[in-house]
Write a protein that holds these residues in place. Structure first.
Motif, PDB file in Angstrom:
ATOM      1  N   VAL A  28       0.837  -1.198   0.000  1.00  0.00           N
ATOM      2  CA  VAL A  28       0.000   0.000   0.000  1.00  0.00           C
ATOM      3  C   VAL A  28       0.877   1.255   0.000  1.00  0.00           C
ATOM      4  O   VAL A  28       0.649   2.192  -0.757  1.00  0.00           O
ATOM      5  N   LYS A  29       1.916   1.243   0.844  1.00  0.00           N
ATOM      6  CA  LYS A  29       2.796   2.418   0.926  1.00  0.00           C
ATOM      7  C   LYS A  29       3.549   2.652  -0.376  1.00  0.00           C
ATOM      8  O   LYS A  29       3.818   3.796  -0.741  1.00  0.00           O
ATOM      9  N   GLU A  30       3.855   1.582  -1.112  1.00  0.00           N
ATOM     10  CA  GLU A  30       4.543   1.718  -2.405  1.00  0.00           C
ATOM     11  C   GLU A  30       3.639   2.349  -3.463  1.00  0.00           C
ATOM     12  O   GLU A  30       4.110   2.893  -4.447  1.00  0.00           O
ATOM     13  N   GLN A  31       2.323   2.252  -3.288  1.00  0.00           N
ATOM     14  CA  GLN A  31       1.372   2.833  -4.250  1.00  0.00           C
ATOM     15  C   GLN A  31       1.233   4.341  -4.043  1.00  0.00           C
ATOM     16  O   GLN A  31       0.690   5.041  -4.877  1.00  0.00           O
ATOM     17  N   ARG A  32       1.652   4.818  -2.898  1.00  0.00           N
ATOM     18  CA  ARG A  32       1.497   6.223  -2.549  1.00  0.00           C
ATOM     19  C   ARG A  32       2.704   7.031  -2.974  1.00  0.00           C
ATOM     20  O   ARG A  32       3.778   6.490  -3.123  1.00  0.00           O
ATOM     21  N   PRO A  33       2.593   8.360  -3.084  1.00  0.00           N
ATOM     22  CA  PRO A  33       1.363   9.127  -2.861  1.00  0.00           C
ATOM     23  C   PRO A  33       0.482   9.233  -4.093  1.00  0.00           C
ATOM     24  O   PRO A  33      -0.482   9.977  -4.100  1.00  0.00           O
ATOM     25  N   ALA A  34       0.825   8.497  -5.143  1.00  0.00           N
ATOM     26  CA  ALA A  34       0.054   8.609  -6.385  1.00  0.00           C
ATOM     27  C   ALA A  34      -1.410   8.224  -6.192  1.00  0.00           C
ATOM     28  O   ALA A  34      -2.299   8.834  -6.768  1.00  0.00           O
ATOM     29  N   ARG A  35      -1.649   7.215  -5.361  1.00  0.00           N
ATOM     30  CA  ARG A  35      -3.034   6.768  -5.162  1.00  0.00           C
ATOM     31  C   ARG A  35      -3.273   6.603  -3.674  1.00  0.00           C
ATOM     32  O   ARG A  35      -2.408   6.114  -2.960  1.00  0.00           O
ATOM     33  N   ASP A  36      -4.454   6.989  -3.240  1.00  0.00           N
ATOM     34  CA  ASP A  36      -4.749   6.877  -1.822  1.00  0.00           C
ATOM     35  C   ASP A  36      -5.469   5.560  -1.540  1.00  0.00           C
ATOM     36  O   ASP A  36      -6.687   5.498  -1.530  1.00  0.00           O
ATOM     37  N   PHE A  37      -4.681   4.525  -1.348  1.00  0.00           N
ATOM     38  CA  PHE A  37      -5.237   3.199  -1.098  1.00  0.00           C
ATOM     39  C   PHE A  37      -5.760   3.064   0.323  1.00  0.00           C
ATOM     40  O   PHE A  37      -5.223   3.670   1.251  1.00  0.00           O
ATOM     41  N   SER A  38      -6.767   2.228   0.497  1.00  0.00           N
ATOM     42  CA  SER A  38      -7.178   1.818   1.832  1.00  0.00           C
ATOM     43  C   SER A  38      -7.353   0.301   1.821  1.00  0.00           C
ATOM     44  O   SER A  38      -7.336  -0.332   0.761  1.00  0.00           O
ATOM     45  N   ILE A  39      -7.482  -0.271   3.002  1.00  0.00           N
ATOM     46  CA  ILE A  39      -7.651  -1.717   3.132  1.00  0.00           C
ATOM     47  C   ILE A  39      -9.070  -1.990   3.594  1.00  0.00           C
ATOM     48  O   ILE A  39      -9.574  -1.335   4.509  1.00  0.00           O
ATOM     49  N   VAL A  40      -9.716  -2.947   2.933  1.00  0.00           N
ATOM     50  CA  VAL A  40     -11.058  -3.387   3.308  1.00  0.00           C
ATOM     51  C   VAL A  40     -10.946  -4.870   3.620  1.00  0.00           C
ATOM     52  O   VAL A  40     -10.289  -5.618   2.882  1.00  0.00           O
ATOM     53  N   ALA A  41     -11.548  -5.317   4.710  1.00  0.00           N
ATOM     54  CA  ALA A  41     -11.376  -6.705   5.113  1.00  0.00           C
ATOM     55  C   ALA A  41     -12.591  -7.235   5.853  1.00  0.00           C
ATOM     56  O   ALA A  41     -13.346  -6.470   6.455  1.00  0.00           O
ATOM     57  N   PRO A  42     -12.762  -8.555   5.811  1.00  0.00           N
ATOM     58  CA  PRO A  42     -13.728  -9.185   6.713  1.00  0.00           C
ATOM     59  C   PRO A  42     -13.055  -9.298   8.087  1.00  0.00           C
ATOM     60  O   PRO A  42     -11.913  -8.876   8.249  1.00  0.00           O
ATOM     61  N   MET A  43     -13.737  -9.889   9.062  1.00  0.00           N
ATOM     62  CA  MET A  43     -13.117 -10.109  10.372  1.00  0.00           C
ATOM     63  C   MET A  43     -12.240 -11.359  10.269  1.00  0.00           C
ATOM     64  O   MET A  43     -12.534 -12.401  10.850  1.00  0.00           O
ATOM     65  N   PHE A  44     -11.157 -11.222   9.512  1.00  0.00           N
ATOM     66  CA  PHE A  44     -10.323 -12.376   9.173  1.00  0.00           C
ATOM     67  C   PHE A  44      -9.605 -12.976  10.393  1.00  0.00           C
ATOM     68  O   PHE A  44      -9.302 -12.272  11.348  1.00  0.00           O
ATOM     69  N   GLY A  45      -9.377 -14.265  10.300  1.00  0.00           N
ATOM     70  CA  GLY A  45      -8.605 -14.954  11.337  1.00  0.00           C
ATOM     71  C   GLY A  45      -9.384 -15.351  12.572  1.00  0.00           C
ATOM     72  O   GLY A  45      -8.898 -16.111  13.393  1.00  0.00           O
ATOM     73  N   SER A  46     -10.610 -14.837  12.698  1.00  0.00           N
ATOM     74  CA  SER A  46     -11.334 -15.054  13.950  1.00  0.00           C
ATOM     75  C   SER A  46     -12.475 -16.061  13.832  1.00  0.00           C
ATOM     76  O   SER A  46     -13.040 -16.478  14.827  1.00  0.00           O
ATOM     77  N   GLY A  47     -12.807 -16.448  12.611  1.00  0.00           N
ATOM     78  CA  GLY A  47     -13.899 -17.410  12.429  1.00  0.00           C
ATOM     79  C   GLY A  47     -13.370 -18.829  12.419  1.00  0.00           C
ATOM     80  O   GLY A  47     -12.917 -19.359  13.439  1.00  0.00           O
ATOM     81  N   LEU A  48     -13.377 -19.446  11.235  1.00  0.00           N
ATOM     82  CA  LEU A  48     -12.892 -20.818  11.084  1.00  0.00           C
ATOM     83  C   LEU A  48     -11.424 -20.948  11.473  1.00  0.00           C
ATOM     84  O   LEU A  48     -10.971 -22.010  11.887  1.00  0.00           O
ATOM     85  N   ALA A  49     -10.676 -19.852  11.350  1.00  0.00           N
ATOM     86  CA  ALA A  49      -9.241 -19.895  11.647  1.00  0.00           C
ATOM     87  C   ALA A  49      -8.951 -19.966  13.146  1.00  0.00           C
ATOM     88  O   ALA A  49      -7.826 -20.272  13.550  1.00  0.00           O
ATOM     89  N   GLY A  50      -9.962 -19.657  13.965  1.00  0.00           N
ATOM     90  CA  GLY A  50      -9.825 -19.855  15.403  1.00  0.00           C
ATOM     91  C   GLY A  50      -9.055 -18.802  16.174  1.00  0.00           C
ATOM     92  O   GLY A  50      -8.762 -18.979  17.353  1.00  0.00           O
ATOM     93  N   GLY A  51      -8.696 -17.695  15.501  1.00  0.00           N
ATOM     94  CA  GLY A  51      -7.943 -16.648  16.187  1.00  0.00           C
ATOM     95  C   GLY A  51      -8.831 -15.783  17.061  1.00  0.00           C
ATOM     96  O   GLY A  51     -10.055 -15.816  16.958  1.00  0.00           O
ATOM     97  N   ASN A  52      -8.188 -15.013  17.914  1.00  0.00           N
ATOM     98  CA  ASN A  52      -8.889 -14.114  18.814  1.00  0.00           C
ATOM     99  C   ASN A  52      -8.995 -12.754  18.134  1.00  0.00           C
ATOM    100  O   ASN A  52      -7.967 -12.150  17.812  1.00  0.00           O
ATOM    101  N   TRP A  53     -10.223 -12.262  17.905  1.00  0.00           N
ATOM    102  CA  TRP A  53     -10.377 -11.011  17.160  1.00  0.00           C
ATOM    103  C   TRP A  53      -9.700  -9.843  17.858  1.00  0.00           C
ATOM    104  O   TRP A  53      -9.126  -8.967  17.222  1.00  0.00           O
ATOM    105  N   GLY A  54      -9.739  -9.816  19.198  1.00  0.00           N
ATOM    106  CA  GLY A  54      -9.077  -8.743  19.929  1.00  0.00           C
ATOM    107  C   GLY A  54      -7.593  -8.668  19.594  1.00  0.00           C
ATOM    108  O   GLY A  54      -7.024  -7.589  19.469  1.00  0.00           O
ATOM    109  N   PHE A  55      -6.988  -9.830  19.418  1.00  0.00           N
ATOM    110  CA  PHE A  55      -5.567  -9.857  19.083  1.00  0.00           C
ATOM    111  C   PHE A  55      -5.339  -9.463  17.623  1.00  0.00           C
ATOM    112  O   PHE A  55      -4.414  -8.711  17.309  1.00  0.00           O
TER     113      PHE A  55
END
Length: 184
Positions: free
Chosen positions: A120-147
């Protein structure tokens, strides 16, 4: 300045990303397993919406990729431009295995997330990228969302990257309640 925070949005990530034709470029980041499996969880709608994401992951796993390409293994991230306007990238972050009480490996996830931040940082400053995500790692993957949330803060938010996390009613991690809407 004030530290940004994760923006939580209720509802379908894809509907939101595809409907907003005026948006800045986004990277859709999610977690994949190291076994080539693409059959349950977030990858199902992802593969349906962006078939290229599933094909690229499968080709990578089956080594149907150029020789100088990174190995298919834990801690590696495949970044893929999908043919959409506005610009959309998929980050296939290999950070979990299959089976066990916690298939997610936090150390590999952090490495993947750092790779996404660097991209993302390599794309800047030409483009203002953002990250969009599901609540990854916390469902089937068994991770702790707080972490995982702490990793998002360390890897992405502290790098000055805007992050939006989509959650679906009835599919939220145990013990998590959506923050109250503080938007004006």
């Amino acid at each position: 300045g004030m530290l940004m925070s994760i923006k939580y949005v209720e509802g379908d990530l894809f509907a939101s990303v595809l409907a907003d034709i005026d948006r800045d470029p986004v990277v859709i980041a999610h977690v994949c397993n190291d076994k080539g499996g693409w059959g349950s969880g977030f990858v199902v709608p992802l593969g349906r919406t962006f078939p290229e994401s599933k094909k690229a992951y499968r080709d990578w796993h089956e080594k149907n990729v150029p020789v100088d390409y990174m190995p298919f293994e834990m801690g590696q991230t495949q970044l893929l431009a999908v043919d959409r306007t506005p610009i959309t990238f998929i980050a296939n972050m290999v950070a979990q295995t299959l089976g066990g009480t916690r298939p997610l490996h936090y150390n590999h996830l952090a490495r993947c997330m750092d790779t996404v931040a660097k991209f993302v940082k390599e794309q800047r400053p030409a483009r203002d990228f953002s990250i969009v995500a599901p609540m990854f790692g916390s469902g089937l993957a068994g991770g702790n969302w707080g972490f995982v949330e702490e990793l998002i803060n360390d890897c992405w938010i502290r790098s000055g990257i805007d992050v939006t996390v989509h959650w679906m009613p009835g599919m939220t991690p145990q013990g998590w309640t959506p923050p109250l809407d503080t938007s004006p």
